[in-house]
Design a protein around this motif. Structure first.
Motif, PDB file in Angstrom:
ATOM      1  N   ARG A 244      -3.445  -6.159   0.195  1.00 15.43           N
ATOM      2  CA  ARG A 244      -3.294  -4.683  -0.435  1.00 15.43           C
ATOM      3  C   ARG A 244      -4.087  -3.632   0.214  1.00 15.43           C
ATOM      4  O   ARG A 244      -5.268  -3.910   0.298  1.00 15.43           O
ATOM      5  N   ILE A 245      -3.626  -2.654   0.664  1.00 17.60           N
ATOM      6  CA  ILE A 245      -4.529  -1.575   1.502  1.00 17.60           C
ATOM      7  C   ILE A 245      -4.857  -0.454   0.355  1.00 17.60           C
ATOM      8  O   ILE A 245      -3.901   0.126  -0.258  1.00 17.60           O
ATOM      9  N   PRO A 246      -6.090  -0.214  -0.034  1.00 17.86           N
ATOM     10  CA  PRO A 246      -6.305   0.785  -0.837  1.00 17.86           C
ATOM     11  C   PRO A 246      -5.740   2.126  -0.256  1.00 17.86           C
ATOM     12  O   PRO A 246      -5.757   2.554   0.522  1.00 17.86           O
ATOM     13  N   PRO A 247      -5.530   3.088  -1.423  1.00 17.01           N
ATOM     14  CA  PRO A 247      -5.064   4.279  -1.190  1.00 17.01           C
ATOM     15  C   PRO A 247      -6.411   5.124  -0.865  1.00 17.01           C
ATOM     16  O   PRO A 247      -7.517   4.716  -1.406  1.00 17.01           O
ATOM     17  N   LEU A 248      -6.299   6.607  -0.335  1.00 15.12           N
ATOM     18  CA  LEU A 248      -7.561   7.138   0.119  1.00 15.12           C
ATOM     19  C   LEU A 248      -8.226   7.602  -1.197  1.00 15.12           C
ATOM     20  O   LEU A 248      -9.516   7.784  -0.897  1.00 15.12           O
TER      21      LEU A 248
ATOM     22  N   GLY B 111       0.838  -1.238  -0.153  1.00 15.92           N
ATOM     23  CA  GLY B 111       0.080  -0.012  -0.198  1.00 15.92           C
ATOM     24  C   GLY B 111       0.695   1.234   0.206  1.00 15.92           C
ATOM     25  O   GLY B 111       1.994   1.269   0.269  1.00 15.92           O
ATOM     26  N   GLU B 112       0.369   2.340  -0.298  1.00 19.84           N
ATOM     27  CA  GLU B 112       0.989   3.718  -0.399  1.00 19.84           C
ATOM     28  C   GLU B 112       1.392   4.035   0.845  1.00 19.84           C
ATOM     29  O   GLU B 112       0.963   3.828   2.129  1.00 19.84           O
TER      30      GLU B 112
ATOM     31  N   VAL C  82       8.649 -17.245  15.355  1.00 19.73           N
ATOM     32  CA  VAL C  82       8.370 -15.898  14.973  1.00 19.73           C
ATOM     33  C   VAL C  82       7.634 -15.842  13.698  1.00 19.73           C
ATOM     34  O   VAL C  82       7.984 -16.447  12.745  1.00 19.73           O
ATOM     35  N   ARG C  83       6.306 -15.146  14.047  1.00 19.73           N
ATOM     36  CA  ARG C  83       5.572 -15.115  12.573  1.00 19.73           C
ATOM     37  C   ARG C  83       6.131 -13.610  12.054  1.00 19.73           C
ATOM     38  O   ARG C  83       6.156 -12.622  12.867  1.00 19.73           O
ATOM     39  N   VAL C  84       6.294 -13.683  10.539  1.00 16.63           N
ATOM     40  CA  VAL C  84       6.747 -12.624   9.942  1.00 16.63           C
ATOM     41  C   VAL C  84       5.399 -12.067   9.371  1.00 16.63           C
ATOM     42  O   VAL C  84       4.931 -12.519   8.399  1.00 16.63           O
ATOM     43  N   ILE C  85       5.307 -10.394   9.436  1.00 17.08           N
ATOM     44  CA  ILE C  85       4.285  -9.778   8.763  1.00 17.08           C
ATOM     45  C   ILE C  85       5.250  -8.545   8.080  1.00 17.08           C
ATOM     46  O   ILE C  85       5.800  -7.917   9.003  1.00 17.08           O
ATOM     47  N   ALA C  86       5.333  -8.581   6.606  1.00 15.33           N
ATOM     48  CA  ALA C  86       5.955  -7.535   6.015  1.00 15.33           C
ATOM     49  C   ALA C  86       5.353  -6.618   5.270  1.00 15.33           C
ATOM     50  O   ALA C  86       4.069  -6.911   4.898  1.00 15.33           O
ATOM     51  N   ALA C  87       5.618  -5.385   5.049  1.00 12.44           N
ATOM     52  CA  ALA C  87       4.922  -4.272   4.425  1.00 12.44           C
ATOM     53  C   ALA C  87       5.895  -3.518   3.698  1.00 12.44           C
ATOM     54  O   ALA C  87       7.064  -3.298   3.919  1.00 12.44           O
ATOM     55  N   THR C  88       5.310  -2.989   2.308  1.00 12.27           N
ATOM     56  CA  THR C  88       6.099  -2.270   1.679  1.00 12.27           C
ATOM     57  C   THR C  88       5.026  -1.447   0.748  1.00 12.27           C
ATOM     58  O   THR C  88       3.767  -1.470   0.665  1.00 12.27           O
ATOM     59  N   ASN C  89       5.693  -0.117   0.509  1.00 12.25           N
ATOM     60  CA  ASN C  89       4.923   0.631  -0.499  1.00 12.25           C
ATOM     61  C   ASN C  89       5.421   0.875  -1.915  1.00 12.25           C
ATOM     62  O   ASN C  89       5.210   1.795  -2.536  1.00 12.25           O
ATOM     63  N   VAL C  90       6.341  -0.091  -2.272  1.00  9.80           N
ATOM     64  CA  VAL C  90       6.904  -0.112  -3.615  1.00  9.80           C
ATOM     65  C   VAL C  90       6.446  -1.440  -4.130  1.00  9.80           C
ATOM     66  O   VAL C  90       6.134  -2.405  -3.529  1.00  9.80           O
TER      67      VAL C  90
ATOM     68  N   ILE D 217     -12.987  15.765  -1.217  1.00 15.18           N
ATOM     69  CA  ILE D 217     -13.283  14.508  -1.855  1.00 15.18           C
ATOM     70  C   ILE D 217     -12.694  14.510  -3.011  1.00 15.18           C
ATOM     71  O   ILE D 217     -12.034  13.268  -3.432  1.00 15.18           O
ATOM     72  N   ASN D 218     -12.287  15.339  -4.032  1.00 19.01           N
ATOM     73  CA  ASN D 218     -11.872  15.127  -5.382  1.00 19.01           C
ATOM     74  C   ASN D 218     -10.360  15.277  -5.313  1.00 19.01           C
ATOM     75  O   ASN D 218      -9.620  14.909  -6.386  1.00 19.01           O
ATOM     76  N   TYR D 219      -9.786  15.694  -4.212  1.00 16.00           N
ATOM     77  CA  TYR D 219      -8.325  15.721  -4.242  1.00 16.00           C
ATOM     78  C   TYR D 219      -7.670  14.435  -3.974  1.00 16.00           C
ATOM     79  O   TYR D 219      -8.292  13.269  -3.590  1.00 16.00           O
ATOM     80  N   SER D 220      -6.496  14.074  -4.575  1.00 14.81           N
ATOM     81  CA  SER D 220      -6.010  12.718  -4.772  1.00 14.81           C
ATOM     82  C   SER D 220      -5.373  12.255  -3.476  1.00 14.81           C
ATOM     83  O   SER D 220      -5.127  11.050  -3.387  1.00 14.81           O
ATOM     84  N   TRP D 221      -4.885  13.097  -2.532  1.00 17.31           N
ATOM     85  CA  TRP D 221      -4.455  12.754  -1.222  1.00 17.31           C
ATOM     86  C   TRP D 221      -2.957  11.567  -1.563  1.00 17.31           C
ATOM     87  O   TRP D 221      -3.097  10.697  -1.252  1.00 17.31           O
ATOM     88  N   PRO D 222      -1.820  12.224  -2.305  1.00 18.79           N
ATOM     89  CA  PRO D 222      -0.779  11.357  -2.416  1.00 18.79           C
ATOM     90  C   PRO D 222      -0.382  10.865  -0.950  1.00 18.79           C
ATOM     91  O   PRO D 222       0.265   9.962  -0.787  1.00 18.79           O
ATOM     92  N   GLY D 223      -0.418  11.682   0.241  1.00 18.41           N
ATOM     93  CA  GLY D 223      -0.055  11.297   1.455  1.00 18.41           C
ATOM     94  C   GLY D 223      -1.213  10.434   2.125  1.00 18.41           C
ATOM     95  O   GLY D 223      -0.651  10.064   3.453  1.00 18.41           O
TER      96      GLY D 223
END
Length: 412
Positions: A179-183, A40-41, A146-154, A221-227
């Motif tokens: 996958r976490i959806p972007p805003l 996810g982003e 240990v259980r591994v949970i990994a994450a990345t934004n690329v 609402i219409n702004y794309s919110w890159p952050g």
């Protein structure tokens, strides 16, 4: 456990189908012990989902630790994760336990996994496959559970193709992709989140409530919110603290959007998105289509002459078409051959040239080189727009950067 119960427990706001789908996957995978790769982003809430998976799993009573792989220097990340022995390297004055030893029986969340060095990736793969690891400076094999949970934004698969991430580790981590959806894909949730954040901050700073007028709501609402959610939360906090007028207008809201992003992300219209950088193939297609059009027109002209066979035809129109075809070819010294069609003379002699096609210059065979055609088109476009590359590139249907590169390649 139901989705709504998860939302209430972990403070998740929204009713987007994409968000519900992500929560549902987390609920299903939590009771198992398999690895999860969360993508996810930045700012979309990946770490929250790692907590969800841990808290409703059988390991919920065990330790949980979040490690940002991108924040640990390459030279010390092995020691941080797996520990080291005394004297393993300069400055190692004592033995140190690594995260995999400390979190034994629990869950470790490896954020920004794509930033992990290749050598550390090989060590991590061994832990995932056999639960074994070796401390830095030691030869003793240690065991961990240990259980591994990994994450990345690329895009990790792109990193695999570029040789920056191990393929075997990618498939080992990606047992269950989440996958976490972007805003910007959760438009129905944006205003709800904004109201929640402003309510929290006005209570925290003891300020009057904040409201948005209708136009400001549309901007929000219409702004794309890159952050993503992090950016929205920061903006809500700024408004709660700084604005004296508690009814926020669109003009006020726009002042909190970074200036360098306004033109790129607002409004979010598909037809106004930045044009792609065209390749040489696109230029060649354009050249070929132009050549095909010219050939079709020439065939029609010849067929018209043959079909009428000396009967009255539109001589001036045909002569103009022939001259136009030759005007499209640049001759040395800007000399353009001119052709005229004369009405056939009726006599008893066989006239092998009934229309007496004449010209005042030697016939020059047209070059069919794609490079020449490409160079010719670029010259004409630049001449038409008086050397302005931006306008010439728009005329040619390519980007200004591609045009600049072609000018250098063709020595124009």
């Amino acid at each position: 456990m139901e989705i709504q119960e998860i939302k209430q427990r972990f403070g998740i706001i929204g009713s987007s189908p994409l968000l519900n789908r992500a929560i549902n996957i987390a609920i299903q995978v939590a009771p198992t012990d398999i690895s999860v790769l969360i993508t996810g982003e930045s700012g979309s809430g990946k770490e929250v989902f790692s907590h969800i998976i841990h808290q409703i799993s059988p390991r919920k009573h065990g330790p949980f630790i979040a490690v940002n792989c991108g924040a640990i220097p390459e030279g010390t990340i092995d020691s941080e994760l797996f520990g080291h022995e005394k004297g393993a390297y300069t400055g190692a004055v004592g033995e140190r336990k690594g995260y995999f030893e400390t979190v034994n029986g629990g869950t470790i969340f490896l954020d920004e996994i794509a930033e992990m060095p290749l050598g550390t990736q090989a060590r991590l793969l061994r832990v995932l496959e056999s639960g074994q690891y070796i401390k830095v400076g030691s030869s003793k094999v240690e065991k961990t559970n240990v259980r591994v949970i990994a994450a990345t934004n690329v895009d990790v698969y792109d990193a695999v193709k570029n040789g920056k991430f191990r393929e075997d580790l990618y498939y080992r981590l990606n047992t269950v992709p989440l996958r976490i959806p972007p805003l910007r894909d959760r438009k129905e949730d944006i205003y709800l989140l904004f109201r929640k954040f402003t309510s929290d901050f006005t209570d925290k700073y003891r300020t009057p409530p904040i409201q948005l007028d209708e136009e400001a709501q549309q901007v929000l609402i219409n702004y794309s919110w890159p952050g993503n959610i992090r950016q929205l939360k920061n903006m809500a906090e700024q408004l709660a603290v700084l604005e004296r007028d508690r009814v926020i207008t669109a003009q006020t809201l726009l002042s909190y959007i970074p200036a360098e992003q306004t033109g790129k992300n607002l409004p979010m219209r598909l037809d106004n998105q930045q044009k792609e950088d065209f390749s040489e193939r696109d230029i060649l297609y354009k050249v070929l289509f132009d050549m095909k059009r010219d050939m079709v027109e020439l065939k029609k002209l010849v067929a018209d002459i043959i079909e009428n066979g000396g009967v009255s035809i539109n001589h001036s129109g045909n002569a103009q078409s022939i001259n136009q075809l030759y005007r499209d070819i640049e001759m040395p010294g800007n000399h353009e051959p001119q052709f005229t069609l004369q009405k056939p003379v009726s006599n008893n002699n066989i006239n092998t040239n009934p229309y007496n096609i004449t010209h005042d210059a030697e016939e020059v065979e047209e070059s069919l080189s794609l490079v020449d055609k490409e160079s010719d088109l670029i010259r004409k476009a630049l001449k038409k727009h008086k050397g302005k590359r931006k306008l010439a590139a728009s005329e040619l249907g390519i980007s200004e950067r591609t045009l600049y590169r072609k000018i250098k390649e063709l020595n124009l």
